[in-house]
Design a protein around this motif. Structure first.
Motif, short mmCIF file in Angstrom:
data_model
loop_
_atom_site.label_atom_id
_atom_site.label_comp_id
_atom_site.label_asym_id
_atom_site.label_seq_id
_atom_site.Cartn_x
_atom_site.Cartn_y
_atom_site.Cartn_z
N ILE A 212 0.80 -1.25 0.01
CA ILE A 212 -0.01 -0.14 0.10
C ILE A 212 0.84 1.31 0.11
O ILE A 212 0.55 2.25 -0.82
N TYR A 213 2.03 1.05 0.93
CA TYR A 213 2.73 2.52 0.80
C TYR A 213 3.58 2.68 -0.56
O TYR A 213 3.57 3.86 -0.89
N TRP B 189 2.23 2.00 -3.60
CA TRP B 189 1.21 2.28 -4.49
C TRP B 189 0.81 3.95 -4.22
O TRP B 189 1.04 4.71 -5.12
N CYS B 190 0.87 4.30 -2.91
CA CYS B 190 0.56 5.74 -2.59
C CYS B 190 1.92 6.68 -2.91
O CYS B 190 1.65 7.50 -3.50
N LEU C 60 0.43 -5.16 -4.63
CA LEU C 60 -0.88 -4.66 -4.27
C LEU C 60 -2.08 -5.44 -4.70
O LEU C 60 -3.00 -5.52 -3.67
N THR D 45 -2.30 -8.21 -2.18
CA THR D 45 -2.95 -7.75 -0.81
C THR D 45 -4.38 -7.62 -0.85
O THR D 45 -5.01 -8.04 0.16
N VAL D 46 -5.03 -6.81 -1.88
CA VAL D 46 -6.41 -6.54 -1.73
C VAL D 46 -7.06 -7.84 -2.00
O VAL D 46 -8.57 -7.74 -1.60
N VAL E 26 -9.87 -4.94 1.78
CA VAL E 26 -9.69 -3.64 1.42
C VAL E 26 -10.39 -3.13 0.15
O VAL E 26 -10.51 -3.83 -1.00
N PHE F 35 -8.55 4.33 -2.58
CA PHE F 35 -7.73 4.32 -3.86
C PHE F 35 -8.33 5.33 -4.85
O PHE F 35 -7.32 6.06 -5.44
N VAL G 205 -5.33 7.24 3.30
CA VAL G 205 -4.46 6.15 3.71
C VAL G 205 -4.91 5.14 4.82
O VAL G 205 -4.72 4.27 4.88
N MET H 121 -7.07 2.89 3.83
CA MET H 121 -6.65 1.61 3.10
C MET H 121 -6.07 0.69 4.12
O MET H 121 -6.02 -0.63 3.87
N SER H 122 -5.60 1.27 5.11
CA SER H 122 -4.78 0.68 6.11
C SER H 122 -5.18 -0.24 7.15
O SER H 122 -4.92 -1.06 7.64
#
Length: 429
Positions: free
Chosen positions: A170-171, A173-174, A217, A220-221, A226, A231, A264, A267-268
């Motif tokens: 996630i970090y 991608w942001c 990512l 992850t999703v 998430v 996003f 964020v 997302m987290s």
């Protein structure tokens, strides 16, 4: 929590270049042609088949940005209100728009809890020959986090391996998203490029990532509850950066602040996890995460007033500047006056109010997630102290927390992370 990505980064840090990313967004080309990644029904089916006799290679991205966005200022928290629009319809306030997103994210997690009894990751189902590629994808995300978010990275090592890797993904991608408008190639970015980036986001949520970092990512999703909306909203914040450099009211700035930072947290939270023994509602934990994102963004804008003004941007509410007897011209002049000091005192007061609200939710997180969140919260909050120590001169002096103070904050944040969740519900932020 939002600090999962609003970590403590050296203000002068520059990310190394991973060639190919911006051009691929601008041209709309996929970075990987020799492989495809597919998740079936958003499960963790990872089905990239390397071609026989050919070593699989990844194209990576350009990462060269200071992950920050100027945001907003003011003194009072925005009120939820309904006002009549010029078309005769009812328009909602920025906070209510954001709160509706919070409710949706909380409901998503609650459904997972009701169906499985606990919030945990889905098991890996990986096709032969692809596990090493997925591992490499997460490792690369970890390397980026380790180099440019050192304090936070150390905290993530306390998490379970699955949660740790997800936060890294996630970090990254942001940061890549932020770079579109703040990176070295920002002058080449157009609204069309952001549309393509959003289309790429849709693809990775469907299990069709374009490159290695997207693949992390995408995995992850598929494992955590998430939702894609935060996003999308972050990309919307980038669109605002392309077309808007002034904000009339705090309500306008609050929405922007949510887009570029509050998202964020949403997302987290599903990755960070809520402590099993917590009595807080999922909604209240999400609200606290949102508050932390807002607080960090308020701090960013107050720290970078002079720097942003030199770029032609003023991220302070125009109506509040006028009420204080100030204007854009005063900011461009860069002179600390009594009016400016009083104005800044009110801005700092509001930022601290958001930090106070955020603290209520940190304790409710899973035990392994609390330390990095506390560390980032405490260190970012100290930037406000440094602005005061500089006599509110944020025109020519950049407030920063010294290395000694950073080190001193680590045991304090660790001690706070040991505090168990409260035995009562949190109030709405």
């Amino acid at each position: 929590m939002s600090v999962a990505l609003l970590w403590v980064v050296s203000p002068n840090s520059q990310l190394s270049r991973y060639v190919g990313y911006v051009d691929s967004v601008r041209d709309g080309n996929r970075l990987i042609e020799s492989s495809r990644f597919l998740y079936r029904d958003r499960s963790s089916m990872f089905s990239c088949r390397p071609k026989k006799g050919r070593k699989q290679k990844w194209n990576s991205c350009s990462l060269d940005t200071d992950f920050r966005h100027p945001c907003l200022g003011g003194i009072n928290l925005p009120e939820i209100s309904m006002v009549a629009s010029t078309a005769g319809e009812m328009a909602v306030s920025s906070e209510e728009k954001v709160y509706n997103v919070v409710l949706k994210q909380a409901a998503l997690v609650n459904r997972q809890l009701m169906s499985s009894g606990e919030l945990d990751v889905k098991p890996d189902i990986v096709l032969p020959g692809t596990l090493s590629l997925l591992t490499e994808a997460y490792d690369r995300c970890g390397e980026v986090c380790a180099e440019y978010a050192k304090t936070f990275y150390l905290g993530t090592l306390l998490m379970t391996p699955e949660r740790r890797r997800a936060i890294w993904a996630i970090y990254v991608w942001c940061r890549r998203t932020d770079e579109l408008v703040d990176g070295p190639n920002a002058s080449h970015i157009t609204p069309t490029a952001l549309d393509r980036w959003e289309s790429r986001l849709e693809d990775l949520f469907q299990g069709r990532p374009f490159d290695m970092l997207d693949a992390a990512l995408s995995d992850t999703v598929a494992k955590f509850p998430v939702d894609i909306q935060p996003f999308r909203d972050m990309i919307e914040g980038m669109r605002m950066d392309l077309k808007k450099s002034r904000y009339k009211t705090f309500d306008e700035l609050y929405l922007y602040c949510y887009y570029v930072a509050g998202t964020v947290g949403l997302m987290s939270v599903p990755v960070m996890g809520i402590a099993p023994e917590s009595l807080a509602t999922t909604e209240s934990v999400y609200n606290a995460a949102l508050a932390l994102g807002i607080a960090n963004q308020l701090t960013n804008i107050l720290r970078d007033v002079g720097e942003d003004a030199r770029r032609g941007r003023v991220y302070l509410p125009q109506d509040e500047l006028a009420q204080a007897g100030l204007s854009d011209e005063d900011i461009l002049a860069g002179k600390v006056t009594e009016k400016w000091r009083n104005f800044m005192k009110n801005q700092i007061k509001r930022a601290r109010m958001f930090f106070d609200e955020a603290e209520k939710g940190v304790t409710e997180l899973s035990e392994a997630s609390r330390w990095p969140v506390w560390a980032s919260l405490l260190l970012y909050r100290q930037i406000l102290d440094e602005i005061e120590a500089n006599d509110y001169n944020n025109f020519t002096r950049r407030a920063y927390v010294s290395k000694v103070k950073k080190i001193a904050a680590l045991p304090i944040s660790y001690a706070k992370s040991l505090i168990r969740p409260s035995r009562k519900s949190l109030s709405k932020v």
